[in-house]
Design an enzyme around this catalytic site. Structure first.
Site, PDB file in Angstrom:
ATOM      1  N   ASP A  83     -10.776   2.864   4.366  1.00 37.63           N
ATOM      2  CA  ASP A  83     -10.720   1.168   4.192  1.00 37.63           C
ATOM      3  C   ASP A  83     -12.579   1.039   4.058  1.00 37.63           C
ATOM      4  O   ASP A  83     -12.939  -0.041   3.948  1.00 37.63           O
ATOM      5  CB  ASP A  83     -10.261   0.427   5.263  1.00 37.63           C
ATOM      6  CG  ASP A  83      -9.140  -0.131   4.656  1.00 37.63           C
ATOM      7  OD1 ASP A  83      -8.940  -0.488   3.619  1.00 37.63           O
ATOM      8  OD2 ASP A  83      -8.169  -0.487   5.968  1.00 37.63           O
ATOM      9  N   LYS A 120       0.665  -1.225  -0.088  1.00 35.53           N
ATOM     10  CA  LYS A 120      -0.014   0.187   0.091  1.00 35.53           C
ATOM     11  C   LYS A 120       0.983   1.206  -0.062  1.00 35.53           C
ATOM     12  O   LYS A 120       0.452   2.112  -0.562  1.00 35.53           O
ATOM     13  CB  LYS A 120      -0.684   0.058   1.261  1.00 35.53           C
ATOM     14  CG  LYS A 120      -2.175  -1.093   1.095  1.00 35.53           C
ATOM     15  CD  LYS A 120      -2.783  -1.321   2.366  1.00 35.53           C
ATOM     16  CE  LYS A 120      -3.761  -2.464   2.297  1.00 35.53           C
ATOM     17  NZ  LYS A 120      -4.421  -3.147   3.237  1.00 35.53           N
ATOM     18  N   GLN A 163      -4.265  -1.739   9.817  1.00 39.77           N
ATOM     19  CA  GLN A 163      -3.993  -3.123   8.969  1.00 39.77           C
ATOM     20  C   GLN A 163      -4.535  -4.131  10.194  1.00 39.77           C
ATOM     21  O   GLN A 163      -4.306  -4.305  11.151  1.00 39.77           O
ATOM     22  CB  GLN A 163      -2.490  -3.552   8.688  1.00 39.77           C
ATOM     23  CG  GLN A 163      -2.465  -4.843   7.700  1.00 39.77           C
ATOM     24  CD  GLN A 163      -3.036  -4.787   6.341  1.00 39.77           C
ATOM     25  OE1 GLN A 163      -3.105  -3.636   5.941  1.00 39.77           O
ATOM     26  NE2 GLN A 163      -3.793  -5.688   6.121  1.00 39.77           N
TER      27      GLN A 163
END
Ligand code: NAD
Length: 292
Positions: A119, A52, A96
């Site tokens: 997200d 990412k 994460q």
């Protein structure tokens, strides 16, 4: 059978994002800035976060990688998230997953400011998605919708069977596929670990979205000829022929299912690359919504 090629589609979308960033900056906008939070050093999470951050560089975004110790408290992690919420330089925050067992992912996700929830996991984002309002879509389902759109697959009226009901993949996928939109307008069945006779459902599916987390679980005898297969799974299995001793496979038995179906995503180089596109599009949007 046609491969739904994550390399091709993500390459195309990344070019669009790069152009949009240049346009945004030439109009006085600041570079989109993604903050990635990594707690502990789970090797898979390291790889995802690393990719990412690399994509941020490639697309002309700024990024900050915050590495935090696995034994930190939930309160300390939430305090870090709040610090990022209040940092005017940061447009998007991703934490994460998975987190260490002593930290509740829900509490941490709920702490992310919805305006920075790139997200798309926050209850506000998910609620807006459910109601069909503009929002940050969860990155993986968003990426899958972008892929279906790229290949101009008309899903209206199709029967879509989603296997898996997680908050980040299976559940939002059922909502997006059933919405009044394109892609969408499908008749959706959600299957999960307590579904009886899974095969009865999958054999009737025009589209199968497999988000189970079990290697090669969807086998050829479960698939109707001509079906479209979206394989979300990422599973590492032993493979003595590889230098590393292992390789990645999806939730679908690709070798035997591919000859049967009309379209299929490979693993790797399928949905995983599209997830990053979803995240990056959300981050650019977050920067634009926050203004110059
Ligand atoms: P999860 O463990 O949260 O959910 C798995 C789901 O599968 C559950 O809802 C469960 O009910 C269902 N399930 C389990 N066993 C089943 C069975 N025998 N029959 C039917 N359903 C069953 O996982 P997740 O976070 O949704 O991820 C699923 C997979 O997708 C994992 O392999 C994960 O690594 C992968 N993943 C990939 C991406 C990507 O970008 N490609 C993103 C997220 C997750």
């Amino acid at each position: 059978m046609q491969l739904l090629d994550g390399v091709l589609v993500s390459g195309h979308i990344k070019e669009q994002i790069k152009e949009e960033v240049i346009k945004w900056q030439s109009g006085g906008g600041k570079k989109p800035h993604l903050a990635a939070v990594l707690v502990g050093n789970n090797p898979a999470s390291e790889a995802y976060v690393g990719s990412k951050v690399k994509h941020c560089e490639e697309l002309g975004f700024d990024s900050t990688l915050l590495r935090l110790p696995a034994d930190m408290t939930e309160a300390d992690l939430i305090a870090e998230v709040e610090r990022l919420n209040n940092d005017n330089n940061i447009d998007g925050i991703l934490v994460q997953l998975p987190l260490p067992a002593h930290i509740s992912p829900d509490s941490v996700i709920n702490a992310i400011h919805p305006a920075k929830d790139v997200d798309g996991f926050h209850p506000i984002s998910q609620g807006r998605m459910l109601l069909g309002q503009p929002t940050f879509l969860p990155a993986t389902p968003y990426g899958i919708m972008l892929m279906l759109e790229y290949y101009k697959i008309d899903t209206a009226g199709m029967h879509c069977v989603v296997i898996g009901r997680s908050n980040i993949v299976g559940t939002p996928m059922t909502i997006l596929m059933s919405r009044n939109g394109n892609p969408g307008n499908a008749t959706v069945t959600m299957c999960h670990s307590r579904t009886k006779n899974l095969k009865d459902f999958t054999l009737n599916a025009d589209i199968i979205v497999a988000a189970i987390g079990r290697p090669k679980y969807v086998t050829a005898d479960m698939v109707k000829p001509g079906a479209i297969i979206i394989d979300v799974g990422i599973n590492r299995i032993d493979d003595a022929t590889k230098k590393s001793g292992s390789r990645l496979v999806g939730d679908v038995d690709f070798d035997n299912v591919a000859p049967l179906c009309s379209y299929i995503t490979p693993v790797p180089k399928g949905v995983g690359l599209m997830t990053i596109c979803g995240l990056m599009k959300n981050t650019l949007l977050a920067a634009q919504l926050r203004g110059k």
